[in-house]
Design a protein around this motif. Structure first.
Motif, PDB file in Angstrom:
ATOM      1  N   GLU A  69      78.190  -6.644  76.815  1.00 28.22           N
ATOM      2  CA  GLU A  69      78.900  -5.817  75.844  1.00 28.22           C
ATOM      3  C   GLU A  69      79.613  -4.666  76.564  1.00 28.22           C
ATOM      4  O   GLU A  69      79.460  -4.481  77.775  1.00 28.22           O
ATOM      5  CB  GLU A  69      77.908  -5.256  74.817  1.00 28.22           C
ATOM      6  CG  GLU A  69      76.774  -4.461  75.462  1.00 28.22           C
ATOM      7  CD  GLU A  69      75.625  -4.174  74.501  1.00 28.22           C
ATOM      8  OE1 GLU A  69      75.858  -4.134  73.272  1.00 28.22           O
ATOM      9  OE2 GLU A  69      74.488  -3.989  74.983  1.00 28.22           O
ATOM     10  N   ASN A  70      80.418  -3.927  75.819  1.00 31.25           N
ATOM     11  CA  ASN A  70      81.104  -2.729  76.331  1.00 31.25           C
ATOM     12  C   ASN A  70      81.889  -3.004  77.612  1.00 31.25           C
ATOM     13  O   ASN A  70      81.862  -2.222  78.560  1.00 31.25           O
ATOM     14  CB  ASN A  70      80.091  -1.594  76.583  1.00 31.25           C
ATOM     15  CG  ASN A  70      79.385  -1.158  75.319  1.00 31.25           C
ATOM     16  OD1 ASN A  70      79.983  -1.136  74.246  1.00 31.25           O
ATOM     17  ND2 ASN A  70      78.117  -0.823  75.443  1.00 31.25           N
ATOM     18  N   HIS A  71      82.605  -4.125  77.632  1.00 30.17           N
ATOM     19  CA  HIS A  71      83.303  -4.534  78.847  1.00 30.17           C
ATOM     20  C   HIS A  71      84.312  -3.486  79.315  1.00 30.17           C
ATOM     21  O   HIS A  71      84.394  -3.188  80.514  1.00 30.17           O
ATOM     22  CB  HIS A  71      84.005  -5.877  78.613  1.00 30.17           C
ATOM     23  CG  HIS A  71      83.050  -6.982  78.304  1.00 30.17           C
ATOM     24  ND1 HIS A  71      82.690  -7.299  77.020  1.00 30.17           N
ATOM     25  CD2 HIS A  71      82.364  -7.833  79.108  1.00 30.17           C
ATOM     26  CE1 HIS A  71      81.822  -8.301  77.044  1.00 30.17           C
ATOM     27  NE2 HIS A  71      81.613  -8.653  78.293  1.00 30.17           N
ATOM     28  N   GLU A  72      85.078  -2.933  78.405  1.00 29.18           N
ATOM     29  CA  GLU A  72      86.093  -1.953  78.806  1.00 29.18           C
ATOM     30  C   GLU A  72      85.448  -0.739  79.459  1.00 29.18           C
ATOM     31  O   GLU A  72      85.946  -0.225  80.474  1.00 29.18           O
ATOM     32  CB  GLU A  72      86.909  -1.519  77.587  1.00 29.18           C
ATOM     33  CG  GLU A  72      88.033  -0.535  77.931  1.00 29.18           C
ATOM     34  CD  GLU A  72      88.877  -0.163  76.735  1.00 29.18           C
ATOM     35  OE1 GLU A  72      89.620   0.840  76.836  1.00 29.18           O
ATOM     36  OE2 GLU A  72      88.797  -0.850  75.692  1.00 29.18           O
ATOM     37  N   THR A  73      84.322  -0.277  78.907  1.00 26.65           N
ATOM     38  CA  THR A  73      83.627   0.881  79.479  1.00 26.65           C
ATOM     39  C   THR A  73      83.090   0.561  80.862  1.00 26.65           C
ATOM     40  O   THR A  73      83.184   1.377  81.788  1.00 26.65           O
ATOM     41  CB  THR A  73      82.466   1.300  78.560  1.00 26.65           C
ATOM     42  OG1 THR A  73      82.985   1.607  77.270  1.00 26.65           O
ATOM     43  CG2 THR A  73      81.752   2.525  79.115  1.00 26.65           C
ATOM     44  N   VAL A  74      82.533  -0.641  81.025  1.00 25.48           N
ATOM     45  CA  VAL A  74      82.012  -1.049  82.333  1.00 25.48           C
ATOM     46  C   VAL A  74      83.137  -1.099  83.362  1.00 25.48           C
ATOM     47  O   VAL A  74      83.011  -0.557  84.478  1.00 25.48           O
ATOM     48  CB  VAL A  74      81.315  -2.421  82.237  1.00 25.48           C
ATOM     49  CG1 VAL A  74      80.953  -2.940  83.638  1.00 25.48           C
ATOM     50  CG2 VAL A  74      80.068  -2.336  81.375  1.00 25.48           C
ATOM     51  N   LEU A 135      75.284   0.460  80.522  1.00 21.44           N
ATOM     52  CA  LEU A 135      76.586   0.301  79.879  1.00 21.44           C
ATOM     53  C   LEU A 135      76.797  -1.107  79.334  1.00 21.44           C
ATOM     54  O   LEU A 135      77.357  -1.283  78.243  1.00 21.44           O
ATOM     55  CB  LEU A 135      77.702   0.626  80.878  1.00 21.44           C
ATOM     56  CG  LEU A 135      77.800   2.070  81.373  1.00 21.44           C
ATOM     57  CD1 LEU A 135      78.881   2.182  82.445  1.00 21.44           C
ATOM     58  CD2 LEU A 135      78.097   3.023  80.222  1.00 21.44           C
ATOM     59  N   GLY A 136      76.373  -2.109  80.082  1.00 23.11           N
ATOM     60  CA  GLY A 136      76.736  -3.474  79.745  1.00 23.11           C
ATOM     61  C   GLY A 136      75.649  -4.333  79.133  1.00 23.11           C
ATOM     62  O   GLY A 136      75.936  -5.443  78.662  1.00 23.11           O
ATOM     63  N   THR A 139      71.925  -3.567  74.435  1.00 20.83           N
ATOM     64  CA  THR A 139      71.250  -4.298  73.371  1.00 20.83           C
ATOM     65  C   THR A 139      70.161  -5.204  73.938  1.00 20.83           C
ATOM     66  O   THR A 139      69.055  -5.289  73.379  1.00 20.83           O
ATOM     67  CB  THR A 139      72.261  -5.133  72.571  1.00 20.83           C
ATOM     68  OG1 THR A 139      73.252  -4.253  72.012  1.00 20.83           O
ATOM     69  CG2 THR A 139      71.570  -5.893  71.448  1.00 20.83           C
TER      70      THR A 139
END
Length: 208
Positions: A69-74, A135-136, A139
């Motif tokens: 998840e949160n690929h853009e943030t990673v 970050l990724g 969950t």
């Protein structure tokens, strides 16, 4: 420096630094592979592939599996980290797994340069590992924590992520976890950081 000399420098450097390594068949390519594992603290080991070719050494290290998840943030985090790295940079392969890659030219290859680059690989892979998991894989970490609590299993290797857990929402020991959850089917802490030394991209054997 020709390829034979490059191979000699790598072999002597790794041996003198007492870094265990193995040689791997280059599958007909004009290159020779050295596979080594660097021990860390947050990430237990970082597998590194050094490919010696006619013009230098390609450096490739597996860091983390594709984020859940949160690929853009990673990826934003990785790009910012690239500004401060020496000799290597973060990249992803065609499945989204995260690597450090770099090259050392034959003219620049010395034992000290190998030391510096491997030191940077370890500092980045080990130092950034928990941040990448937070970050990724948030969950997955939370679900794994709740599952272990429900089963009464050890949380030892998850304690670094305790600040991410809402303990008021945890099940009681022995209480079934809502929904279906099977460890290993969802990427968790240990699985995210492991990959076989045999599973680097095919292009890792390309000429440096």
């Amino acid at each position: 420096m020709n390829q034979a000399e490059i191979v000699d420098v790598l072999e002597k450097t790794l041996t003198e630094r007492e870094i265990e390594f193995s040689r791997r068949d280059a599958a007909g390519a004009q290159a020779e592979h050295f596979v080594l594992e660097l021990p860390g603290e947050r990430k237990l080991k970082t597998t590194v592939l050094l490919t010696a070719g006619p013009h230098g050494v390609r450096v490739e290290a597996f860091v983390c599996r594709r984020p859940d998840e949160n690929h853009e943030t990673v990826y934003r985090y990785l790009l910012r980290r690239n500004r401060r790295l020496y000799g290597v940079a973060y990249t992803i392969d065609n499945t989204g797994d995260i690597y450090l890659v770099g090259r050392i030219s034959g003219d620049a290859l010395t034992p000290d340069e190998v030391d510096r680059v491997l030191g940077q690989v370890l500092e980045a892979a080990d130092g950034d590992f928990n941040t990448l998991l937070e970050l990724g894989f948030l969950t997955s970490i939370q679900r794994e924590w709740a599952w272990r609590v429900s089963r009464g299993e050890s949380l030892r290797n998850l304690l670094a992520f305790e600040h991410l857990i809402d303990k008021d929402a945890l099940p009681e020991p022995g209480e079934p976890l809502p929904g279906r959850y099977v460890p290993g089917e969802t990427t968790a802490v240990d699985a995210a950081g492991e990959r076989s030394s045999e599973s680097f991209d095919d292009d890792s054997s390309s000429d440096p």
